[in-house]
Write an enzyme that holds these catalytic residues in place. Structure first.
Site, PDB file in Angstrom:
ATOM      1  N   ASN A 109       0.565  -1.459   0.044  1.00 37.13           N
ATOM      2  CA  ASN A 109      -0.298  -0.314  -0.495  1.00 37.13           C
ATOM      3  C   ASN A 109       0.928   1.203  -0.094  1.00 37.13           C
ATOM      4  OD1 ASN A 109      -2.526  -0.774  -0.139  1.00 37.13           O
ATOM      5  ND2 ASN A 109      -3.038  -1.229   2.094  1.00 37.13           N
ATOM      6  N   ASN A 132      -5.500  -4.956   2.756  1.00 36.22           N
ATOM      7  CA  ASN A 132      -6.757  -3.968   3.830  1.00 36.22           C
ATOM      8  C   ASN A 132      -7.298  -3.275   3.377  1.00 36.22           C
ATOM      9  OD1 ASN A 132      -5.884  -5.008   6.324  1.00 36.22           O
ATOM     10  ND2 ASN A 132      -3.363  -3.779   6.028  1.00 36.22           N
ATOM     11  N   THR A 241       4.606  -8.434   8.490  1.00 37.31           N
ATOM     12  CA  THR A 241       3.715  -7.554   7.737  1.00 37.31           C
ATOM     13  C   THR A 241       2.686  -8.485   6.709  1.00 37.31           C
ATOM     14  OG1 THR A 241       4.609  -6.751   5.906  1.00 37.31           O
ATOM     15  CG2 THR A 241       4.968  -5.250   8.221  1.00 37.31           C
ATOM     16  N   THR A 242       1.293  -7.608   7.251  1.00 38.57           N
ATOM     17  CA  THR A 242       0.945  -8.548   6.021  1.00 38.57           C
ATOM     18  C   THR A 242       1.181  -8.748   4.071  1.00 38.57           C
ATOM     19  OG1 THR A 242      -0.886  -6.895   6.440  1.00 38.57           O
ATOM     20  CG2 THR A 242      -1.347  -7.313   4.537  1.00 38.57           C
ATOM     21  N   GLY A 243       2.432  -7.996   3.932  1.00 40.87           N
ATOM     22  CA  GLY A 243       2.946  -7.997   3.180  1.00 40.87           C
ATOM     23  C   GLY A 243       3.994  -8.782   3.056  1.00 40.87           C
ATOM     24  N   TRP A 263       7.200  -0.220   0.076  1.00 39.16           N
ATOM     25  CA  TRP A 263       8.445   0.424  -0.305  1.00 39.16           C
ATOM     26  C   TRP A 263       8.113   1.593   1.379  1.00 39.16           C
ATOM     27  CZ3 TRP A 263      13.174   1.802  -2.786  1.00 39.16           C
ATOM     28  CH2 TRP A 263      13.348   3.533  -2.826  1.00 39.16           C
ATOM     29  N   TYR A 276       2.849   7.524   3.436  1.00 38.94           N
ATOM     30  CA  TYR A 276       3.237   5.940   3.306  1.00 38.94           C
ATOM     31  C   TYR A 276       1.850   5.198   2.809  1.00 38.94           C
ATOM     32  CZ  TYR A 276       2.829   2.738   7.514  1.00 38.94           C
ATOM     33  OH  TYR A 276       2.961   1.467   7.614  1.00 38.94           O
ATOM     34  N   HIS A 277       0.473   5.664   2.616  1.00 40.13           N
ATOM     35  CA  HIS A 277      -0.073   4.745   1.862  1.00 40.13           C
ATOM     36  C   HIS A 277      -1.022   5.583   0.592  1.00 40.13           C
ATOM     37  CE1 HIS A 277      -1.922   2.140   6.033  1.00 40.13           C
ATOM     38  NE2 HIS A 277      -1.416   1.549   5.084  1.00 40.13           N
ATOM     39  N   HIS A 293       6.069  -3.578  13.604  1.00 38.38           N
ATOM     40  CA  HIS A 293       6.487  -3.731  12.571  1.00 38.38           C
ATOM     41  C   HIS A 293       7.679  -3.389  12.168  1.00 38.38           C
ATOM     42  CE1 HIS A 293       2.876  -5.804  11.331  1.00 38.38           C
ATOM     43  NE2 HIS A 293       2.268  -3.999  10.574  1.00 38.38           N
TER      44      HIS A 293
HETATM   45  O1  CDP Z   1      -1.415  -4.362   8.136  1.00 37.18           O
HETATM   46  P1  CDP Z   1       0.058  -3.808   7.389  1.00 37.18           P
HETATM   47  O2  CDP Z   1       0.224  -2.087   8.082  1.00 37.18           O
HETATM   48  O3  CDP Z   1       0.641  -3.879   7.708  1.00 37.18           O
HETATM   49  O4  CDP Z   1       0.022  -3.108   6.130  1.00 37.18           O
HETATM   50  P2  CDP Z   1      -0.351  -1.937   5.046  1.00 37.18           P
HETATM   51  O5  CDP Z   1       0.027  -0.415   5.673  1.00 37.18           O
HETATM   52  O6  CDP Z   1      -2.292  -1.727   5.196  1.00 37.18           O
HETATM   53  O7  CDP Z   1      -0.125  -2.304   3.657  1.00 37.18           O
HETATM   54  C1  CDP Z   1      -0.314  -3.162   2.935  1.00 37.18           C
HETATM   55  C2  CDP Z   1       1.454  -4.290   2.863  1.00 37.18           C
HETATM   56  O8  CDP Z   1       2.386  -2.938   2.144  1.00 37.18           O
HETATM   57  C3  CDP Z   1       2.322  -3.540   4.533  1.00 37.18           C
HETATM   58  O9  CDP Z   1       2.286  -4.849   4.942  1.00 37.18           O
HETATM   59  C4  CDP Z   1       3.569  -3.786   3.888  1.00 37.18           C
HETATM   60  O10 CDP Z   1       4.246  -5.116   3.245  1.00 37.18           O
HETATM   61  C5  CDP Z   1       3.751  -2.718   2.806  1.00 37.18           C
HETATM   62  N1  CDP Z   1       4.097  -1.640   2.647  1.00 37.18           N
HETATM   63  C6  CDP Z   1       5.170  -1.011   2.417  1.00 37.18           C
HETATM   64  O11 CDP Z   1       6.222  -1.982   2.175  1.00 37.18           O
HETATM   65  N2  CDP Z   1       5.788   0.232   2.326  1.00 37.18           N
HETATM   66  C7  CDP Z   1       4.352   1.213   2.964  1.00 37.18           C
HETATM   67  N3  CDP Z   1       5.203   2.636   3.143  1.00 37.18           N
HETATM   68  C8  CDP Z   1       3.047   0.411   2.631  1.00 37.18           C
HETATM   69  C9  CDP Z   1       2.970  -0.810   3.467  1.00 37.18           C
END
Ligand code: CDP
Length: 319
Positions: A109, A132, A241-243, A263, A276-277, A293
């Protein structure tokens, strides 16, 4: 590559250029990538010693009954119950049973996806995993539209859908679920306490609106198994992490795995700021300090695997 050389080759700890070190980082994601089938097969085999994603992707109806007590994975002293509704949505067989795909995309994300024009490329994969319930329609050109499997941490209901506190948010949530038609909705309901009500609301809405998704609830052993695999390979992650969970599981049913939107850094290699997202206002403070994380460490690990051809990380714009 024999198992022994693989083990000894420090696959996961090889020094790689950190993002922010300009030219080297961009070079490390150059188009010269070639798929290393041998290494990819070996990783699949090694992960299978810790978990079998076909099985661990979800608990099944046959192993539980309504009312059964479950201990949360991260809060062992707290418990929840398998509600009637949740039981109703448990699959009878694994939603990934006998499924194999040549090319899979896992879409993280990160804001790095904005202006990437990667939508079409992402959608061209045989299986597309998203995280998510991240929105797609408004960002289709950059992130694509197709979803084969999407995750939903219970906290998403609160963070992205305002805890369903008005009819409008309920409608938006239902609309997002309905747009998933046919895909797998993966809900880690038993990881940490606190999300019980939100899971129950989501489940009720799915049943009420006969939403066409195949729900999956990860097995109680999945998280420890994933962590165990990476720790054994000297990647000291606190909580995957989810990823990373998705990548680890996808090795079971995907030949080639392509990652987009991974990233975890506030700047791109040219120094431009990165959200971030791609879709909300969360900032990087969210990952610092209190967060369990270790995204940058995960990223370095994935980068090392990219450079060895085991997976492909896409961090720049697409054609
Ligand atoms: O559930 P979680 O907080 O781990 O995930 P998220 O914020 O919904 O984003 C999904 C996945 O994308 C994360 O688990 C990370 O593996 C990846 N991610 C990333 O690499 N860099 C970011 N800035 C945000 C998310």
């Amino acid at each position: 590559t024999s198992l022994v050389t693989y083990r000894k080759s420090k696959v996961f700890s090889s020094p790689i250029p950190l993002p922010g070190m300009k030219s080297k980082t961009s070079n490390s994601f150059s188009p010269e990538w070639t798929f290393n089938r041998t290494l990819s097969n070996l990783i699949r085999k090694n992960i299978l010693r810790f978990l079998d994603a076909e099985r661990d992707i979800s608990i099944l109806k046959s192993t539980f009954k309504p009312g059964d007590v479950i201990h949360y994975i991260f809060d062992r002293q707290s418990t929840t119950n398998i509600s009637e509704n949740l039981y109703h949505l448990l699959p009878t067989v694994s939603p990934m049973k006998n499924q194999h795909y040549k090319q899979c995309a896992i879409v993280g994300n990160s804001g790095i996806l904005l202006n990437s024009s990667c939508g079409r490329e992402i959608d061209s994969h045989d299986f597309v995993i998203r995280c998510n319930l991240a929105p797609v329609e408004e960002y289709a050109a950059d992130v694509g539209l197709r979803t084969s499997l999407v995750t939903m941490n219970p906290s998403v209901v609160q963070r992205a859908f305002q805890d369903l506190n008005s009819e409008e948010w309920v409608q938006r949530f239902v609309h997002r679920l309905q747009s998933l038609s046919g895909s797998v909705l993966w809900i880690p309901a038993f990881m940490a306490k606190g999300g019980e009500e939100r899971v129950e609301w989501a489940i009720r809405l799915i049943l009420l609106h006969t939403v066409n998704v195949r729900t999956a609830f990860p097995s109680l052993r999945l998280l420890h198994a994933v962590r165990g695999y990476w720790l054994t390979n000297h990647v000291q992650i606190k909580r995957p992490t989810t990823g990373l969970l998705m990548y680890t599981m996808a090795t079971r049913f995907c030949d080639q795995i392509h990652l987009y939107g991974f990233w975890p850094f506030a700047h791109d290699p040219d120094g431009k700021s990165v959200k971030y997202h791609y879709y909300d206002k969360l900032t990087y403070h969210y990952t610092s300090g209190a967060s369990p994380h270790t995204m940058p460490l995960e990223f370095r690990t994935l980068s090392a695997l990219h450079r060895q051809g085991a997976l492909r990380l896409h961090t720049g714009p697409c054609q």
